[in-house]
Motif scaffolding. Structure first.
Motif, PDB file in Angstrom:
ATOM      1  N   LEU A 182      49.363  23.225   6.411  1.00  0.00           N
ATOM      2  CA  LEU A 182      50.487  22.968   7.437  1.00  0.00           C
ATOM      3  C   LEU A 182      51.689  23.419   6.909  1.00  0.00           C
ATOM      4  N   ARG A 183      51.821  23.291   5.677  1.00  0.00           N
ATOM      5  CA  ARG A 183      53.158  23.854   5.283  1.00  0.00           C
ATOM      6  C   ARG A 183      53.181  25.296   5.175  1.00  0.00           C
ATOM      7  N   SER A 184      52.130  26.038   5.160  1.00  0.00           N
ATOM      8  CA  SER A 184      52.065  27.495   5.343  1.00  0.00           C
ATOM      9  C   SER A 184      52.340  27.940   6.773  1.00  0.00           C
ATOM     10  N   MET A 185      52.400  27.329   7.586  1.00  0.00           N
ATOM     11  CA  MET A 185      52.320  27.649   8.931  1.00  0.00           C
ATOM     12  C   MET A 185      53.886  27.654   9.487  1.00  0.00           C
ATOM     13  N   GLN A 186      54.188  28.826  10.242  1.00  0.00           N
ATOM     14  CA  GLN A 186      55.524  29.232  10.624  1.00  0.00           C
ATOM     15  C   GLN A 186      55.944  28.224  11.895  1.00  0.00           C
ATOM     16  N   HIS A 187      56.117  26.889  11.577  1.00  0.00           N
ATOM     17  CA  HIS A 187      56.357  25.859  12.527  1.00  0.00           C
ATOM     18  C   HIS A 187      57.282  24.824  11.994  1.00  0.00           C
ATOM     19  N   VAL A 188      58.319  24.647  12.673  1.00  0.00           N
ATOM     20  CA  VAL A 188      59.417  23.507  12.060  1.00  0.00           C
ATOM     21  C   VAL A 188      58.825  22.176  12.000  1.00  0.00           C
ATOM     22  N   HIS A 189      57.906  21.767  12.972  1.00  0.00           N
ATOM     23  CA  HIS A 189      57.846  20.333  13.281  1.00  0.00           C
ATOM     24  C   HIS A 189      56.643  19.910  12.991  1.00  0.00           C
ATOM     25  N   VAL A 190      55.443  20.824  12.591  1.00  0.00           N
ATOM     26  CA  VAL A 190      54.200  20.449  12.946  1.00  0.00           C
ATOM     27  C   VAL A 190      53.875  19.458  11.314  1.00  0.00           C
ATOM     28  N   GLU A 191      54.446  20.028  10.298  1.00  0.00           N
ATOM     29  CA  GLU A 191      54.045  19.485   9.180  1.00  0.00           C
ATOM     30  C   GLU A 191      54.435  17.956   9.026  1.00  0.00           C
ATOM     31  N   LEU A 192      55.707  17.683   9.380  1.00  0.00           N
ATOM     32  CA  LEU A 192      56.533  16.529   9.578  1.00  0.00           C
ATOM     33  C   LEU A 192      55.927  15.267  10.481  1.00  0.00           C
ATOM     34  N   ILE A 193      55.429  15.934  11.681  1.00  0.00           N
ATOM     35  CA  ILE A 193      54.793  14.893  12.777  1.00  0.00           C
ATOM     36  C   ILE A 193      53.564  14.576  12.151  1.00  0.00           C
ATOM     37  N   SER A 194      52.813  15.474  11.365  1.00  0.00           N
ATOM     38  CA  SER A 194      51.556  14.962  10.709  1.00  0.00           C
ATOM     39  C   SER A 194      51.709  13.909   9.717  1.00  0.00           C
ATOM     40  N   THR A 195      52.874  14.196   8.898  1.00  0.00           N
ATOM     41  CA  THR A 195      53.192  13.354   7.961  1.00  0.00           C
ATOM     42  C   THR A 195      53.420  11.721   8.433  1.00  0.00           C
ATOM     43  N   ILE A 196      54.224  11.657   9.446  1.00  0.00           N
ATOM     44  CA  ILE A 196      54.473  10.463  10.108  1.00  0.00           C
ATOM     45  C   ILE A 196      53.309   9.827  10.651  1.00  0.00           C
ATOM     46  N   CYS A 197      52.077  10.618  11.433  1.00  0.00           N
ATOM     47  CA  CYS A 197      50.898   9.933  11.624  1.00  0.00           C
ATOM     48  C   CYS A 197      50.256   9.598  10.389  1.00  0.00           C
ATOM     49  N   LEU A 198      49.994  10.170   9.534  1.00  0.00           N
ATOM     50  CA  LEU A 198      49.233   9.697   8.325  1.00  0.00           C
ATOM     51  C   LEU A 198      50.107   8.666   7.398  1.00  0.00           C
ATOM     52  N   ALA A 199      51.450   8.510   7.759  1.00  0.00           N
ATOM     53  CA  ALA A 199      52.270   7.296   7.070  1.00  0.00           C
ATOM     54  C   ALA A 199      52.190   6.094   7.673  1.00  0.00           C
ATOM     55  N   THR A 200      51.947   6.202   8.957  1.00  0.00           N
ATOM     56  CA  THR A 200      52.065   5.193   9.951  1.00  0.00           C
ATOM     57  C   THR A 200      50.925   4.708  10.698  1.00  0.00           C
ATOM     58  N   GLY A 201      49.830   5.688  10.825  1.00  0.00           N
ATOM     59  CA  GLY A 201      48.701   5.321  11.709  1.00  0.00           C
ATOM     60  C   GLY A 201      48.976   5.449  13.142  1.00  0.00           C
ATOM     61  N   CYS A 202      50.379   6.151  13.532  1.00  0.00           N
ATOM     62  CA  CYS A 202      50.299   6.056  15.037  1.00  0.00           C
ATOM     63  C   CYS A 202      49.527   7.274  15.490  1.00  0.00           C
ATOM     64  N   ARG A 203      49.561   7.234  16.869  1.00  0.00           N
ATOM     65  CA  ARG A 203      48.825   8.307  17.659  1.00  0.00           C
ATOM     66  C   ARG A 203      50.140   9.633  17.665  1.00  0.00           C
ATOM     67  N   TRP A 204      49.259  10.946  17.903  1.00  0.00           N
ATOM     68  CA  TRP A 204      50.048  12.011  17.795  1.00  0.00           C
ATOM     69  C   TRP A 204      51.402  12.020  18.880  1.00  0.00           C
ATOM     70  N   GLY A 205      51.126  11.555  20.065  1.00  0.00           N
ATOM     71  CA  GLY A 205      52.068  11.842  20.804  1.00  0.00           C
ATOM     72  C   GLY A 205      53.172  10.605  20.588  1.00  0.00           C
ATOM     73  N   GLU A 206      52.643   9.421  19.911  1.00  0.00           N
ATOM     74  CA  GLU A 206      53.849   8.500  19.595  1.00  0.00           C
ATOM     75  C   GLU A 206      54.894   9.149  18.460  1.00  0.00           C
ATOM     76  N   ALA A 207      54.320   9.686  17.411  1.00  0.00           N
ATOM     77  CA  ALA A 207      55.132  10.602  16.600  1.00  0.00           C
ATOM     78  C   ALA A 207      55.842  11.503  17.251  1.00  0.00           C
TER      79      ALA A 207
END
Length: 351
Positions: A182-207
């Motif tokens: 994820l960190r190697s991908m050229q996208h500004v948001h995807v890694e942080l959204i993934s981190t929020i999902c992993l840290a809180t157990g939320c659904r992807w759309g919620e994050a």
């Protein structure tokens, strides 16, 4: 009011029974039935109702087809659902496949036959259970609003039992591989959204739908949730600062679900169908229970309406079913199960 002025029940040449009755003057009713019993009941009902309420008139038979009833459902109830458009489209296509039958003539048998054909065509049991639930709910709503006066034809149809799906979750090595990708991908948001999902157990759309005002006080506050209940999940001060700094530099999150799916593939992770973005939620829940978390706390964190859904993760708790080892046959008949040299030495000492 006088006595019954006209009472005639006669059998027609085709075997049906015709009722022609005038319980009181100027109140005449005619109707045809398949059996004499139905004709007699109708005549008796007309006579009793007209004596009690002279303006009473038998309700005409409801000849509306399911598509017309679907429109009424939408007006009375459906338009208040968050997923109304998708639900209405799914139901309309289902009704069209059924041939748009008259509602009062639709039966459980007709649905069962339709379901059998769909299953034979490769449609999943889960999909058929959804279709049954949607159509049964349509009839229930119309009955509650007194829009129809006949019973729910699907009230006796039971959903099919489903094999529980494997809930895949990631171990530490897999998480490291995924987040490196994820960190190697050229996208500004995807890694942080993934981190929020992993840290809180939320659904992807919620994050993905978070805004700065919902990240405060050491927690993220999810408002637009699947269950319609808001949830506040604690996060570390470091993650809170990182999210707010990200919003100030890059703006709100954008839709990057496809980028996450691509990262899963590039990281070489094989997941069950439909669980790619959900795997972070499953991973949070699985590690939470494995580390000794409480099942009722997990229910509230995940936002499940019922603890029955959360119980899918209970088997990961430490000590779950450990009585198998303590009280099962392996305790008394170890030589059947353990042929290691150490076990043989212990058995010889006991002998």
């Amino acid at each position: 009011m006088g006595a019954c002025r006209l009472m005639a029940i006669q059998q027609l040449p085709d075997g049906r029974w015709k009722v022609d009755t005038e319980p009181i003057k100027s109140r005449r009713f005619r109707k045809t039935f398949k059996t004499k019993g139905e004709a007699l009941r109708f005549e008796a009902t007309c006579r009793a109702k007209c004596i009690e309420t002279p303006d009473w008139s038998p309700r005409p038979r409801d000849r509306r087809c399911l598509l017309e009833l679907l429109k009424r459902w939408g007006i009375l109830h459906g338009n208040g659902l968050s997923d109304f458009e998708g639900r209405e489209l799914l139901m309309r296509r289902m009704i069209e496949r059924l041939g748009d039958p008259v509602g009062c003539q639709f039966t459980a048998v007709k649905f069962a036959e339709y379901r059998a054909k769909r299953l034979a065509a490769g449609i999943s049991r889960k999909t058929m259970n959804n279709e049954l639930g949607y159509l049964r709910a349509l009839f229930n709503v119309l009955i509650e609003f007194q829009e129809i006066d006949y019973p729910n034809p699907l009230a006796t149809v039971k959903p099919m039992k489903l094999q529980e799906r494997e809930l895949a979750y990631l171990d530490h090595d897999q998480l490291n591989r995924l987040f490196a990708t994820l960190r190697s991908m050229q996208h500004v948001h995807v890694e942080l959204i993934s981190t929020i999902c992993l840290a809180t157990g939320c659904r992807w759309g919620e994050a993905q739908g978070l805004v700065p005002s919902r990240v405060k006080g050491g927690a993220v506050h999810f408002v637009e949730t699947k269950s319609k209940r808001r949830r506040s999940i604690p996060i570390t001060p470091e993650l809170e600062a990182r999210i707010l700094d990200h919003f100030s530099k890059h703006g709100l999150f954008t839709n990057c679900r496809n980028r996450f799916d691509k990262a899963v593939k590039e990281a070489g992770l094989e997941l069950p169908a439909g669980q790619k973005a959900h795997v972070l939620r499953h991973t949070f829940a699985s590690h939470f229970m494995a580390n000794g978390g409480n099942i009722l706390s997990l229910q509230k964190i995940l936002g499940h309406a019922s603890v029955a859904m959360t119980m899918r993760y209970a088997h990961l708790a430490p000590g779950h079913f450990q009585d198998v080892l303590e009280f099962g046959p392996t305790r008394d008949f170890r030589h059947f199960f353990d042929t290691s040299p150490l076990a043989e030495q212990e058995d010889q000492k006991k002998a």
